[in-house]
Structures are given as structure tokens and as C-alpha cells.
Scaffold this active site. Structure first.
Site, short mmCIF file in Angstrom:
data_model
loop_
_atom_site.label_atom_id
_atom_site.label_comp_id
_atom_site.label_asym_id
_atom_site.label_seq_id
_atom_site.Cartn_x
_atom_site.Cartn_y
_atom_site.Cartn_z
N ARG A 51 -8.24 101.73 16.81
CA ARG A 51 -8.50 102.99 16.12
C ARG A 51 -7.89 104.20 16.83
O ARG A 51 -7.24 105.04 16.19
CB ARG A 51 -10.02 103.26 16.04
CG ARG A 51 -10.71 102.65 14.88
CD ARG A 51 -12.12 102.27 15.29
NE ARG A 51 -12.01 101.22 16.30
CZ ARG A 51 -11.89 99.93 15.98
NH1 ARG A 51 -11.93 99.56 14.73
NH2 ARG A 51 -11.73 99.01 16.92
N LYS A 80 5.48 97.85 37.70
CA LYS A 80 6.39 97.87 38.86
C LYS A 80 5.85 98.78 39.96
O LYS A 80 6.53 99.05 40.94
CB LYS A 80 7.78 98.37 38.44
CG LYS A 80 8.43 97.56 37.34
CD LYS A 80 9.76 98.23 36.95
CE LYS A 80 10.14 97.90 35.54
NZ LYS A 80 11.11 98.86 34.99
N1 CP Z 1 -13.60 103.55 19.03
C1 CP Z 1 -12.50 103.22 19.76
O1 CP Z 1 -12.20 103.82 20.80
O2 CP Z 1 -11.79 102.17 19.21
P1 CP Z 1 -10.46 101.56 19.86
O3 CP Z 1 -10.84 100.94 21.19
O4 CP Z 1 -9.97 100.54 18.86
O5 CP Z 1 -9.47 102.68 20.06
#
Ligand code: CP
Length: 298
Positions: A51, A80
Site C-alpha cells: 500500500r 554493498k
Molecule cells: N499499511 C501499510 O503500511 O501497508 P504496506 O506495508 O503494504 O505499505
């Protein structure tokens, strides 16, 4: 130069401005479609994300800008031995603004000291996730009409502690209680009423907002503890039957088992709308940090 590292970097007035701008973007998408023309966002994700990274990239694209970046530490020169400071110094030459997720607490703060462009913390270890907080606040504002009311919870409690009329009911098993520093330094210091309880069923009938989170497997030292605790709370239709009809259920996602899919179609389930709100509030934040919001009356 402004960065966003901690939700407390934003005043209540600045948060209100971002939420108002995000709402105007939702209502008038065309008006904002070229605001970031010629600008580039770099997404530097040293830890996995669906997201946050993709909504940042979608946000910049919908503002007419471009995106570049990497989605794992293994595809960057950190493998690296390049430091976070050197990485952002270089990326500042290629991009106008940077969203960074890192597994180490404090890495985005360190990056902000070296960067020539604004840094947005997209999640640092178990510490903060301020843009998730903005998505949460926008969702509560849109679902409830006003702000009455792992890192996502820590950030959200800090941000909400500055609003009037809040009461927190902290529901967790003993082993996963809120860290002492958040309880004493944020909740108690601001004289916010709170209860700590372990039963979701006992609390759910009194809640306006239920903010659920995943048990964070990646932050446990011992897998046996994770397995013992991971399914402590599973919200299903039978528990939801005890809730108020105007409850708003939020979750930063991803979920594992803690919300049964049978809840998804209930109008009280806000978590997919919350993820969409994340894109709009990140559009507002990008505009704000680049100083591109001044010509737009939201
Ligand atoms: N809510 C959230 O931070 O989702 P992701 O880890 O998919 O970015």
C-alpha cells in the site's frame, strides 16, 4: 526544508490543512492532475510494502509527476555497504522528494539530515508511520464527520492525543501491551482517559472506532511467541454482532487472520476505503512539502 519523520512534526492546524486538501483532491481530481508536472518522487523501500509504496507512486502519477526508486534493500547498493546518508545524498540529485521505508528506527531521520530534498518517513522499524496516520485520520474524518475521537498505533495515538474528547481502550494480551513510553509520555501526560483490557468482546459494544492491527511477525525475537499470540483476536460476524451500528473498523493492512473476510462486506468495514484515502492524503502531503499547495484553495 520541511520533512515528515514523526506525526508530531505536524501541528493540528497542518494536519487539518492536509485533510482538507485531500478531501478537495477527492472532490476535484482534474484540478490537481498537473500540479507536479516535471517533478519526481523517489520511493526508497528497504522493507516490503504494498500500500504505502504503490499509493505514493500512484499519488505522484495522479499529480502529473514521475516516480523512480527501489522496492527492497537487496536491489540497492546498501547491499554493498552504502550508508543511508550517502544513498539519500545521491537520490537527492535525481528526485525532488523522497519517501523512505527502513527496517531501522531513526533511518529516515538520519536521511533527512543528509538530504537536499524533503524526506517522508514511510515507516521506520517499530517506531513511526506518519503517512499511515494521515490516512487513518482522513478515514476517521470521512467516516465520522470529524476527528472526535506496532508503528501505526504508536503514531496514531501520538497524533490523536492532541484532539479533544478522546478516550482510548487499549485491547491486547499482556505480552503485546502498548510500550510504556507511549502510555506515560503521550496518553498520561496529556491526561487522556484510557483503559487497558484483554477482551475484545467486552469492549466492542462501546467503541466508535475499532483500530485493529496485525501481530507483527517480523518484530518478534521468538517464533513460538508469535505463533502463540498471532490469533488472539479474530474479528468475525459473531463479535461484530456485539458492536454499535455506527462503528468504524480500521486496519492499516496487510491483515493476516485478525479480520475474517466475512466482515469485508459489512458497511462498518472501512479498511479498503482507508487504503484509498492513503493515496489522496499522500497527494496532499507531496503538494504541501513541495510548496505546490499555495495556489490551490481547498
Ligand atoms: N499499511 C501499510 O503500511 O501497508 P504496506 O506495508 O503494504 O505499505
Amino acid at each position: 526544508m520541511r520533512h515528515l519523520i514523526d506525526p508530531m512534526d505536524l501541528s493540528v492546524e497542518e494536519i487539518d490543512h492536509l485533510l482538507t486538501l485531500a478531501q478537495d483532491i477527492i472532490d476535484n481530481k482534474e484540478k490537481y492532475s498537473e500540479v507536479c508536472k516535471g517533478k519526481k518522487l523517489a520511493t526508497l523501500f528497504f522493507e516490503p510494502s504494498t500500500r504505502t509504496r504503490l499509493s505514493f507512486e500512484a499519488a505522484m502519477m495522479e499529480l502529473g509527476g514521475n516516480v523512480l526508486g527501489f522496492s527492497s534493500a537487496s536491489s540497492s547498493s546498501s547491499t554493498k555497504g552504502e550508508s543511508v546518508g550517502d544513498t539519500v545524498k545521491i537520490v537527492s540529485c535525481y528526485a525532488d522528494i523522497i519517501a523512505m521505508r527502513h527496517y531501522k528506527e531513526g533511518a529516515p531521520m538520519l536521511a533527512s539530515m543528509k538530504s537536499d530534498v524533503p524526506i517522508i518517513n514511510a515507516g521506520d522499524g517499530g517506531h513511526n508511520h506518519p503517512t499511515q496516520t494521515l490516512a487513518d485520520l482522513l478515514t476517521i474524518k470521512r467516516e465520522k464527520g470529524d476527528l472526535m475521537f506496532g508503528r501505526t498505533v504508536h503514531s496514531l495515538i501520538k497524533a490523536m492525543s492532541r484532539y479533544e474528547g478522546i478516550k482510548f481502550i487499549l485491547i491486547s494480551p499482556d505480552e503485546l501491551k502498548l510500550p510504556d513510553y507511549i502510555r506515560t509520555e503521550v496518553i498520561e501526560k496529556n491526561n487522556i482517559p484510557y483503559e487497558e483490557i484483554s477482551s475484545l468482546e467486552d469492549a466492542i459494544g462501546s467503541l466508535d472506532v475499532l483500530y485493529m492491527t496485525r501481530v507483527q511477525k517480523e518484530r518478534f525475537f521468538n517464533e513460538a511467541d508469535y505463533i502463540r499470540l498471532k490469533d488472539t483476536y479474530i474479528l468475525d460476524k459473531s463479535k461484530l454482532a456485539l458492536a454499535r451500528p455506527d462503528l468504524s473498523i480500521l486496519h492499516p493492512l496487510p491483515r493476516v487472520n485478525e479480520i475474517s473476510v466475512e466482515v469485508d462486506d459489512d458497511p462498518r468495514a472501512c479498511y479498503f476505503r482507508q487504503a484509498l484515502n492513503g493515496k489522496y492524503v499522500r497527494m496532499a502531503l507531496i503538494m504541501d512539502l513541495l510548496g505546490l499547495d499555495k495556489d490551490f484553495k481547498a
